[in-house]
Design a protein around this motif. Structure first.
Motif, PDB file in Angstrom:
ATOM      1  N   VAL A  21       0.837  -1.203   0.000  1.00 57.70           N
ATOM      2  CA  VAL A  21       0.000   0.000   0.000  1.00 57.70           C
ATOM      3  C   VAL A  21       0.871   1.253   0.000  1.00 57.70           C
ATOM      4  O   VAL A  21       0.591   2.226  -0.711  1.00 57.70           O
ATOM      5  N   ILE A  22       1.943   1.231   0.799  1.00 62.42           N
ATOM      6  CA  ILE A  22       2.842   2.389   0.873  1.00 62.42           C
ATOM      7  C   ILE A  22       3.467   2.681  -0.490  1.00 62.42           C
ATOM      8  O   ILE A  22       3.545   3.840  -0.931  1.00 62.42           O
ATOM      9  N   LEU A  23       3.903   1.640  -1.179  1.00 66.70           N
ATOM     10  CA  LEU A  23       4.506   1.840  -2.500  1.00 66.70           C
ATOM     11  C   LEU A  23       3.473   2.375  -3.499  1.00 66.70           C
ATOM     12  O   LEU A  23       3.784   3.240  -4.333  1.00 66.70           O
ATOM     13  N   HIS A  24       2.242   1.890  -3.395  1.00 69.33           N
ATOM     14  CA  HIS A  24       1.170   2.390  -4.262  1.00 69.33           C
ATOM     15  C   HIS A  24       0.905   3.864  -3.985  1.00 69.33           C
ATOM     16  O   HIS A  24       0.717   4.663  -4.907  1.00 69.33           O
ATOM     17  N   GLN A  25       0.898   4.232  -2.696  1.00 67.95           N
ATOM     18  CA  GLN A  25       0.669   5.632  -2.331  1.00 67.95           C
ATOM     19  C   GLN A  25       1.778   6.525  -2.865  1.00 67.95           C
ATOM     20  O   GLN A  25       1.519   7.637  -3.332  1.00 67.95           O
ATOM     21  N   LEU A  26       3.019   6.030  -2.799  1.00 69.03           N
ATOM     22  CA  LEU A  26       4.151   6.823  -3.287  1.00 69.03           C
ATOM     23  C   LEU A  26       4.041   7.046  -4.793  1.00 69.03           C
ATOM     24  O   LEU A  26       4.213   8.174  -5.278  1.00 69.03           O
ATOM     25  N   ARG A  27       3.723   5.986  -5.531  1.00 73.13           N
ATOM     26  CA  ARG A  27       3.575   6.114  -6.985  1.00 73.13           C
ATOM     27  C   ARG A  27       2.454   7.094  -7.324  1.00 73.13           C
ATOM     28  O   ARG A  27       2.590   7.925  -8.224  1.00 73.13           O
ATOM     29  N   ARG A  28       1.354   6.983  -6.584  1.00 73.44           N
ATOM     30  CA  ARG A  28       0.214   7.868  -6.848  1.00 73.44           C
ATOM     31  C   ARG A  28       0.561   9.323  -6.532  1.00 73.44           C
ATOM     32  O   ARG A  28       0.216  10.231  -7.283  1.00 73.44           O
ATOM     33  N   ARG A  29       1.290   9.528  -5.441  1.00 71.74           N
ATOM     34  CA  ARG A  29       1.666  10.892  -5.055  1.00 71.74           C
ATOM     35  C   ARG A  29       2.590  11.509  -6.095  1.00 71.74           C
ATOM     36  O   ARG A  29       2.430  12.682  -6.471  1.00 71.74           O
ATOM     37  N   LEU A  30       3.556  10.737  -6.572  1.00 68.96           N
ATOM     38  CA  LEU A  30       4.491  11.258  -7.576  1.00 68.96           C
ATOM     39  C   LEU A  30       3.780  11.524  -8.903  1.00 68.96           C
ATOM     40  O   LEU A  30       4.111  12.462  -9.619  1.00 68.96           O
ATOM     41  N   ARG A  31       2.775  10.692  -9.214  1.00 67.88           N
ATOM     42  CA  ARG A  31       2.032  10.857 -10.463  1.00 67.88           C
ATOM     43  C   ARG A  31       1.127  12.094 -10.421  1.00 67.88           C
ATOM     44  O   ARG A  31       0.986  12.806 -11.417  1.00 67.88           O
ATOM     45  N   LEU A  32       0.527  12.351  -9.255  1.00 66.59           N
ATOM     46  CA  LEU A  32      -0.425  13.450  -9.142  1.00 66.59           C
ATOM     47  C   LEU A  32       0.226  14.786  -8.817  1.00 66.59           C
ATOM     48  O   LEU A  32      -0.358  15.835  -9.066  1.00 66.59           O
ATOM     49  N   ARG A  33       1.430  14.736  -8.257  1.00 64.70           N
ATOM     50  CA  ARG A  33       2.063  15.972  -7.766  1.00 64.70           C
ATOM     51  C   ARG A  33       2.165  17.069  -8.818  1.00 64.70           C
ATOM     52  O   ARG A  33       1.851  18.233  -8.533  1.00 64.70           O
ATOM     53  N   PRO A  34       2.582  16.772 -10.066  1.00 64.49           N
ATOM     54  CA  PRO A  34       2.703  17.870 -11.047  1.00 64.49           C
ATOM     55  C   PRO A  34       1.371  18.544 -11.354  1.00 64.49           C
ATOM     56  O   PRO A  34       1.319  19.722 -11.684  1.00 64.49           O
ATOM     57  N   ARG A  35       0.257  17.777 -11.228  1.00 65.07           N
ATOM     58  CA  ARG A  35      -1.044  18.339 -11.598  1.00 65.07           C
ATOM     59  C   ARG A  35      -1.757  19.003 -10.430  1.00 65.07           C
ATOM     60  O   ARG A  35      -2.582  19.872 -10.624  1.00 65.07           O
ATOM     61  N   CYS A  36      -1.450  18.564  -9.214  1.00 64.51           N
ATOM     62  CA  CYS A  36      -2.093  19.107  -8.016  1.00 64.51           C
ATOM     63  C   CYS A  36      -3.609  19.223  -8.193  1.00 64.51           C
ATOM     64  O   CYS A  36      -4.138  20.337  -8.306  1.00 64.51           O
ATOM     65  N   PRO A  37      -4.327  18.085  -8.271  1.00 61.75           N
ATOM     66  CA  PRO A  37      -5.775  18.156  -8.497  1.00 61.75           C
ATOM     67  C   PRO A  37      -6.466  18.905  -7.369  1.00 61.75           C
ATOM     68  O   PRO A  37      -6.094  18.790  -6.202  1.00 61.75           O
ATOM     69  N   PRO A  38      -7.472  19.707  -7.693  1.00 60.00           N
ATOM     70  CA  PRO A  38      -8.170  20.479  -6.654  1.00 60.00           C
ATOM     71  C   PRO A  38      -8.969  19.568  -5.732  1.00 60.00           C
ATOM     72  O   PRO A  38      -9.410  18.488  -6.138  1.00 60.00           O
ATOM     73  N   ALA A  39      -9.134  20.004  -4.509  1.00 57.51           N
ATOM     74  CA  ALA A  39      -9.930  19.233  -3.562  1.00 57.51           C
ATOM     75  C   ALA A  39     -11.386  19.225  -4.025  1.00 57.51           C
ATOM     76  O   ALA A  39     -11.877  20.233  -4.555  1.00 57.51           O
ATOM     77  N   PRO A  40     -12.079  18.096  -3.877  1.00 52.84           N
ATOM     78  CA  PRO A  40     -13.477  18.037  -4.334  1.00 52.84           C
ATOM     79  C   PRO A  40     -14.357  18.996  -3.543  1.00 52.84           C
ATOM     80  O   PRO A  40     -14.123  19.252  -2.361  1.00 52.84           O
ATOM     81  N   VAL A  41     -15.363  19.519  -4.214  1.00 53.97           N
ATOM     82  CA  VAL A  41     -16.318  20.411  -3.569  1.00 53.97           C
ATOM     83  C   VAL A  41     -17.621  19.648  -3.391  1.00 53.97           C
ATOM     84  O   VAL A  41     -18.223  19.185  -4.365  1.00 53.97           O
ATOM     85  N   PHE A  42     -18.042  19.495  -2.138  1.00 53.95           N
ATOM     86  CA  PHE A  42     -19.258  18.752  -1.846  1.00 53.95           C
ATOM     87  C   PHE A  42     -20.390  19.700  -1.477  1.00 53.95           C
ATOM     88  O   PHE A  42     -20.154  20.821  -1.002  1.00 53.95           O
ATOM     89  N   PRO A  43     -21.634  19.267  -1.686  1.00 55.70           N
ATOM     90  CA  PRO A  43     -22.777  20.129  -1.340  1.00 55.70           C
ATOM     91  C   PRO A  43     -22.874  20.347   0.160  1.00 55.70           C
ATOM     92  O   PRO A  43     -22.423  19.518   0.958  1.00 55.70           O
ATOM     93  N   THR A  44     -23.456  21.467   0.547  1.00 54.49           N
ATOM     94  CA  THR A  44     -23.641  21.746   1.973  1.00 54.49           C
ATOM     95  C   THR A  44     -24.578  20.716   2.590  1.00 54.49           C
ATOM     96  O   THR A  44     -25.424  20.133   1.911  1.00 54.49           O
ATOM     97  N   GLN A  45     -24.420  20.510   3.890  1.00 55.47           N
ATOM     98  CA  GLN A  45     -25.170  19.473   4.606  1.00 55.47           C
ATOM     99  C   GLN A  45     -25.990  20.071   5.747  1.00 55.47           C
ATOM    100  O   GLN A  45     -26.204  19.419   6.772  1.00 55.47           O
ATOM    101  N   ASN A  46     -26.452  21.287   5.576  1.00 55.04           N
ATOM    102  CA  ASN A  46     -27.216  21.951   6.630  1.00 55.04           C
ATOM    103  C   ASN A  46     -28.451  21.126   7.008  1.00 55.04           C
ATOM    104  O   ASN A  46     -29.174  20.637   6.139  1.00 55.04           O
ATOM    105  N   GLY A  47     -28.668  20.989   8.313  1.00 53.63           N
ATOM    106  CA  GLY A  47     -29.824  20.248   8.805  1.00 53.63           C
ATOM    107  C   GLY A  47     -29.577  18.767   8.989  1.00 53.63           C
ATOM    108  O   GLY A  47     -30.418  18.052   9.543  1.00 53.63           O
ATOM    109  N   LYS A  48     -28.416  18.274   8.538  1.00 55.07           N
ATOM    110  CA  LYS A  48     -28.111  16.851   8.680  1.00 55.07           C
ATOM    111  C   LYS A  48     -27.291  16.590   9.946  1.00 55.07           C
ATOM    112  O   LYS A  48     -26.573  17.462  10.433  1.00 55.07           O
ATOM    113  N   VAL A  49     -27.412  15.370  10.453  1.00 52.37           N
ATOM    114  CA  VAL A  49     -26.747  14.981  11.706  1.00 52.37           C
ATOM    115  C   VAL A  49     -25.865  13.763  11.449  1.00 52.37           C
ATOM    116  O   VAL A  49     -26.265  12.827  10.741  1.00 52.37           O
ATOM    117  N   ALA A  50     -24.668  13.782  12.018  1.00 50.71           N
ATOM    118  CA  ALA A  50     -23.734  12.663  11.862  1.00 50.71           C
ATOM    119  C   ALA A  50     -23.170  12.258  13.219  1.00 50.71           C
ATOM    120  O   ALA A  50     -23.037  13.084  14.131  1.00 50.71           O
TER     121      ALA A  50
END
Length: 337
Positions: A21-50
């Motif tokens: 898993v660690i090696l997979h994470q390293l490969r993924r990090r090196l692959r994604l680093r040049p592009r720096c994908p934006p963090a996903p934007v999720f809908p607001t959850q007002n009124g919901k309980v977790a």
């Protein structure tokens, strides 16, 4: 100790899968680093309980913080009042929201779990998201308050009972267009876990690595059987299991000193941060992409295949039935055709 001893085999399996898993994470990090994908934007959850178990630290803390930022009222379920209240204070400061609170719940105690559920029900509020996040890893051989081996008792049985006691509230809170969601945190160690239905307490030959992997395997089997029951009953609730990857948290305090040293030197590069580790949990909790979708194993915000044995429906049913006996609840699966 021989490398072929019963205790050594689970250890080697767990560390091998961790290294993969660690090696997979390293490969993924090196692959994604040049592009720096934006963090996903999720809908607001007002009124919901977790509810988030183990929400005072690590992945759980980051999960609570993100859900609170989205407007959700989040309840941290934990076994340390001081840590829980400190987490509430910090999250309120960081998110500028007052919709975070702490309720005591010791998952190593069936009595405490039932008391927590009573306290929650007394609030007369809905429940839209349950995150089964808390856990222990590689602890020495010891038992819970109820006499269960700690990995199996806390990681698995505690969440099994908590989920079942909260199911009615989840069913009442879910709707056709907005299902309530149950998210359970497992790990890649489930791939090397062995489930021994005749020795779930690991009494024959205790290995902390084997017991930990078994508890994570049980969580995947539990999730799939739970989704089967929810679907059969026509409930507006989904159940998914997530794999956070190898994350830099406090869970590693029981590993060998050599592993601790390697982690200390390399975690900045090879391990995910707690925030990165929480990303798939948050995705499962709020993403429109998984609305109405259950029975999935999610890793890096994507559906993937879990271990082959987890799809054994007979094993799922047998584990569920045995778990009901162990925690003292009725077996609803016997009523489903």
């Amino acid at each position: 100790m021989s490398l072929l001893s019963p205790r050594a085999v689970p250890l080697l399996r767990v560390y091998c899968i961790g290294l993969g898993v660690i090696l997979h994470q390293l490969r993924r990090r090196l692959r994604l680093r040049p592009r720096c994908p934006p963090a996903p934007v999720f809908p607001t959850q007002n009124g919901k309980v977790a509810i988030v178990t183990g929400g005072a630290k690590g992945i759980g803390y980051q999960t609570v913080k993100h859900l609170a930022r989205l407007g959700m009222h989040v309840i941290i379920a934990g076994n340390s009042e001081s840590e829980g209240q400190e987490a509430v204070r910090k999250i309120k400061e960081e998110t500028l929201t007052g919709k975070v609170e702490f309720l005591y719940c010791d998952l190593a105690s069936m009595k405490s779990i039932r008391q927590f559920v009573q306290q929650f029900r007394a609030k007369n509020c809905p429940l839209h998201v349950l995150v089964n996040n808390a856990g222990v890893m590689l602890v020495p051989e010891r038992k819970t308050e109820d006499g269960f081996e700690e990995h199996f008792g806390l990681n698995y049985l505690g969440h099994f009972l908590l989920t079942n006691l909260l199911l009615d509230t989840l069913k009442q809170s879910g709707t056709h267009s907005h299902n309530a969601r149950i998210i359970t945190v497992s790990s890649a160690t489930h791939y090397v876990g062995k489930l021994h239905l005749d020795d779930l307490q690991s009494r024959c030959s205790y290995s902390s690595h084997g017991a930990y992997a078994q508890s994570k395997l049980a969580l995947v089997l539990f999730t799939y059987q739970l989704q089967h029951l929810l679907t059969a009953n026509g409930s507006h609730v989904t159940a998914n299991v997530v794999d956070p990857g190898v994350v830099n948290t406090e869970l590693y305090k029981h590993v060998f000193w050599v592993v601790k040293m390697v982690k200390w030197m390399t975690a900045w590069l090879l391990f995910k941060t707690a925030e990165e580790g929480a990303s798939t949990t948050i995705y499962a909790a709020v993403s429109p992409e998984v609305e109405g979708v259950g029975g999935c194993y999610l890793y890096n915000e994507e559906r993937t295949k879990s271990a082959e044995v987890t799809y054994d429906e007979e094993l799922q049913r047998r584990l569920w039935t045995e778990s009901c006996k162990m925690v003292g609840i009725s077996d609803e699966s016997s009523r489903v055709p």
